[in-house]
Structure formats: C-alpha cells, structure tokens
Design a protein around this motif. Structure first.
Motif, short mmCIF file in Angstrom:
data_model
loop_
_atom_site.label_atom_id
_atom_site.label_comp_id
_atom_site.label_asym_id
_atom_site.label_seq_id
_atom_site.Cartn_x
_atom_site.Cartn_y
_atom_site.Cartn_z
N ASP A 93 -131.50 86.16 -14.69
CA ASP A 93 -130.39 85.88 -13.99
C ASP A 93 -131.35 85.96 -12.60
O ASP A 93 -130.34 85.15 -12.11
CB ASP A 93 -129.58 86.56 -15.14
N GLU B 134 -132.75 78.39 -20.75
CA GLU B 134 -131.55 78.86 -20.75
C GLU B 134 -130.93 78.00 -22.56
O GLU B 134 -130.05 79.35 -23.11
CB GLU B 134 -130.46 78.05 -19.87
N GLN C 159 -130.39 83.57 -9.34
CA GLN C 159 -130.05 83.60 -8.20
C GLN C 159 -130.27 83.10 -7.59
O GLN C 159 -129.92 82.79 -6.14
CB GLN C 159 -128.88 84.27 -9.11
#
Length: 450
Positions: free
Chosen positions: A415, A78, A419
C-alpha cells in the motif's frame, strides 16, 4: 471505490469461469471429459505466448482446459492478493513473484510446492537457478514455480550512440546515463524511457533501485530485522526522487507519468526511445523474429552510484492458492509450463522464435543450441545480472523484512508503494512538487508502520 472495483472484477471472472465449466459438463457422457482450471497471468509478451501454445502443447495431451485471465501488472497484483488472501476460489494457479511468495507461504495462503516438484521426475527442481529458487521460497520451501526470471539492465540503441560519438561505459553510473540521455534526446525520440505509472511494481520497481544505489531506503530496520521508521524524509531519498523526476522530464518519453513496461516496450521498439532502463526479460521481444530493433541493441548493467550493483531480482512464478479444489490439475499445468521441456517444445512454435523463450530460470534452457544462437546478444548479461543481484544487501543500510531489492519485504510496502508512487507520478506530470510528494509519502509510510 478500489475495493468495490476489485469485487466487481472478481465476480466477473468468477461468472466467466463458471460459464465455461458449465458448458463442458454437458458432455459428461464422454470417456475423456475435458476438465478445466482457471489461471491468472500478467499481460506480457512472454505470457501471451504461453496462452497461445497451451491448447496444442498442453490441453491436447492432458484434456485439461486452461481458462486464462490476463491482467495488467497492477490489476493482477490487486486481484490475486485480494482473492488468495481471502481464500477465494476464482483461480487454481496465479502468477506472483518474490514479494508475495514468502509472505503468502508463511501465512498459509498458497501451497508448498517442494514435495510436488521434488517427486516429479520430469520437473528437475535442481535445474532452476539458485538465486531465483531462493527468492520464491520461505524457510527453504518453494511456494511458487518460476516461469521466467529477470533482473534489470540498461538497454540502448548501439547505432544511435555510435552516430552521436558516444561509447556506453561497461558499468555506467546514473550520472553518466543521464548525461547520455540528454545528449541523444530529440523532439521525435526520447533519450530514455523510464516507468512513471503509479504502482509499487510499476514505477516503484526502477525507482527503488535508484533509491537503493543513491544510499537511501524506504524504511529503517531494527536489530531484529523488523521494520523501524519511515525514511522518505531523509536527504538521500530526496536526491533519488529529484534525480528520477529530473531525468524523466529532461530526456524521458511523452506522458511518462502513465508509462509502464508495455508502454516503454512499444516506445523503444518503434524507435521513439534510444535507451530504456527496465527488466532484462525485455530483451526477448526486442530480439525476437520480426522486431524492428533486433540486433541493434546493447545491454549494460543496471546503473549505480554508491553501490557495486543495483539490478533488481524478480520472477513471475505460478503458485497454487490453498483454497483451490483442483490442486492436482494445477500442478500438472505448472509442471508443464515451468518445466524444462516447455522451452524445447515451445521454442519452434513461438511467433518471435527461440529468442522469445522464457529466460532467467533454468540452466538447461541456456544449453539449447537454438536458444544459444537466438539469445546470443542478451543471454550472458541476463544470467550475470540475475546472479549478481544484491537481494540480501541492496543498498547502503540494512533492510527490514524478507529479502528484496525493488521492494521492501514487509506487508505494509504494497500500500505504501502504491500510494507514494501516485504522489511521485504526479510530480513527473507537473501536477505536484517534490516537497509535497515527499511530505505526503513520509506521512503515509509512517502511518503504515506506526
């Protein structure tokens, strides 16, 4: 909230780095003024060894101080992605992998290292394993220099299986592995350790190899190689998730929903897990001097179902952000850390001995007599796994984007993988159901490529 947290981390890193540089500037009158660079590393035994030997093997000779920031795998991804793609100046070298290198290189976020590596006589670019070099390149140009390389394998305690009257198949299937795990699982020792911590590179890595070999895929590919539709709602994907969750619940480690590489390493090394499916690079700390399980481990190929091979391909590799103002210093550091001399110089100084030398990158490393003796148990399986990793054809259907095995080589996967693995981890923890997780993930994946 995540973005705010990342900004806070980056600001903290920037402040610490600035303070260190300011302290050195007070000695500007010295003829050999110490210069410095900032490097982001993943938290792993091999990289901690790198940080440990840097002052004596690199800084003492070059007068280049290296300020390390060591982060867990998810945080590193990240932070470096946010900093590098935004043109930040917090780092002069960052550890990335085959998922990021082609994308960052294509978009101009990192420096093309081909010329630097080719003209550096001591670097020996052709010594790097072709599979690893290709994975870190875009259109034939190298954008990250590999520090260590890996595939995935099934690690198991030979003594535990022998005492149970079990022989590990030479090429196990996941059904066979699940059966063995259940047979050797005890209240004090898990039958197998599997990652369950959310993150596309955490739980997502081993899980996606299961997805591949069960005949499933995250996304379909159009004829031109671009991404098609999300395929999480397909029966094969459901079967893969049910299998992964079922195995982890039936014979996995306690609190598996929070288990990462380091947690499984600790579980296995302390005798609290009898098998472990993860990176081939795990063999280095397991066979290192002082390891409680040294010499007691077997290494089998990554288990399969519908494919011939299923092991992933990865390399933690150093790249230079295009925004760095210290590219020349950064390359001197990278040339040393990833060059052929590092293994020879660091081997005798590493706490774990020669077995702890970074594996899976250079042919010359495997020609060092001391390393050959120390890595006898895992050197050949590691090389075979890396060279046979099906990066161009990881499953039963075509994949979109750049080549990849434990990830899909498209920008949206970062992403989506993060998730969706949160959803899947919740199933392992008993906080959600397979049906709910798949429905939520299908919606997330569809929205990402819509």
């Amino acid at each position: 909230m995540l973005r705010a947290a990342l900004i806070a981390v980056l600001l903290a890193i920037g402040t610490a780095t600035f303070g260190g540089c300011a302290g050195k500037s007070k000695n500007a009158g010295e003829s050999n003024q110490m210069r410095s660079i900032n490097v982001a590393l993943v938290d792993a035994p091999i990289t901690k060894d790198l940080a440990r030997v840097t002052p004596s093997l690199f800084t003492a000779k070059t007068h280049i101080k290296v300020n390390y920031t060591v982060l867990d795998e998810g945080t590193l991804r990240e932070v470096t992605t946010s900093d590098v793609t935004a043109g930040g100046r917090h780092f002069d070298a960052v550890l990335i992998g085959p998922y990021e290198a082609p994308q960052f290189g294509k978009d101009g976020h990192i420096t093309d290292l081909t010329r630097l590596a080719s003209t550096d006589g001591a670097y020996r670019l052709d010594d790097i394993l072709p599979t690893i070099r290709r994975a870190l390149s875009y259109r034939g140009k190298l954008f990250a220099a590999p520090f260590y390389g890996e595939s995935s394998s099934l690690i198991y305690r030979k003594d535990v299986l022998k005492n149970a009257g079990i022989t590990m198949p030479a090429h196990p299937t996941w059904i066979q592995v699940a059966d063995i795990a259940r047979r050797i699982d005890t209240p004090r020792r898990a039958g197998i350790c599997m990652r369950g911590k959310p993150g596309w590179g955490e739980m997502g890595a081993p899980f996606t190899t299961v997805v591949n070999t069960f005949g499933a895929t995250w996304f379909s590919a159009r004829p031109d190689g671009s991404v098609g539709r999300a395929m999480v709602d397909q029966p094969a994907f459901r079967k893969a998730l049910q299998f992964y969750v079922g195995l982890t619940r039936a014979a996995g480690e306690p609190h598996a929903d929070a288990a990462s590489f380091n947690q499984c390493l600790a579980q296995y090394q302390s005798g609290r897990a009898a098998m472990w499916y993860d990176a081939t690079s795990a063999a280095s700390p397991l066979e290192a001097t002082g390891s409680d399980v040294r010499g007691r481990n077997g290494y089998a190929p990554a288990p399969v179902e519908r494919t011939e091979d299923s092991g992933w391909l990865w390399s933690w590799a150093l790249a230079i952000p295009a925004s760095s103002s210290n590219a020349d210093l950064a390359w001197r550091y990278i040339s040393w850390a990833t060059g052929p001399q590092y293994a020879k110089e660091a081997g005798p100084r590493l706490p774990g001995g020669w077995a702890a030398v970074p594996p899976g990158v250079r042919r010359s490393t495997y020609a060092i007599p001391e390393y050959q003796r120390a890595a006898e148990a895992f050197a050949r399986p590691t090389l075979h796994a890396i060279e046979s990793a099906p990066i161009d054809d990881p499953g039963t259907t075509r994949r979109p984007g750049n080549p990849g095995i434990q990830y899909v080589g498209i920008p949206q996967f970062r992403d989506v993988g993060n998730q969706c693995t949160e959803q899947f981890s919740a199933v392992i923890a008993g906080k959600s159901s397979v049906d709910a997780a798949l429905a939520n993930c299908q919606e997330l994946a569809s929205r990402a490529v819509r």
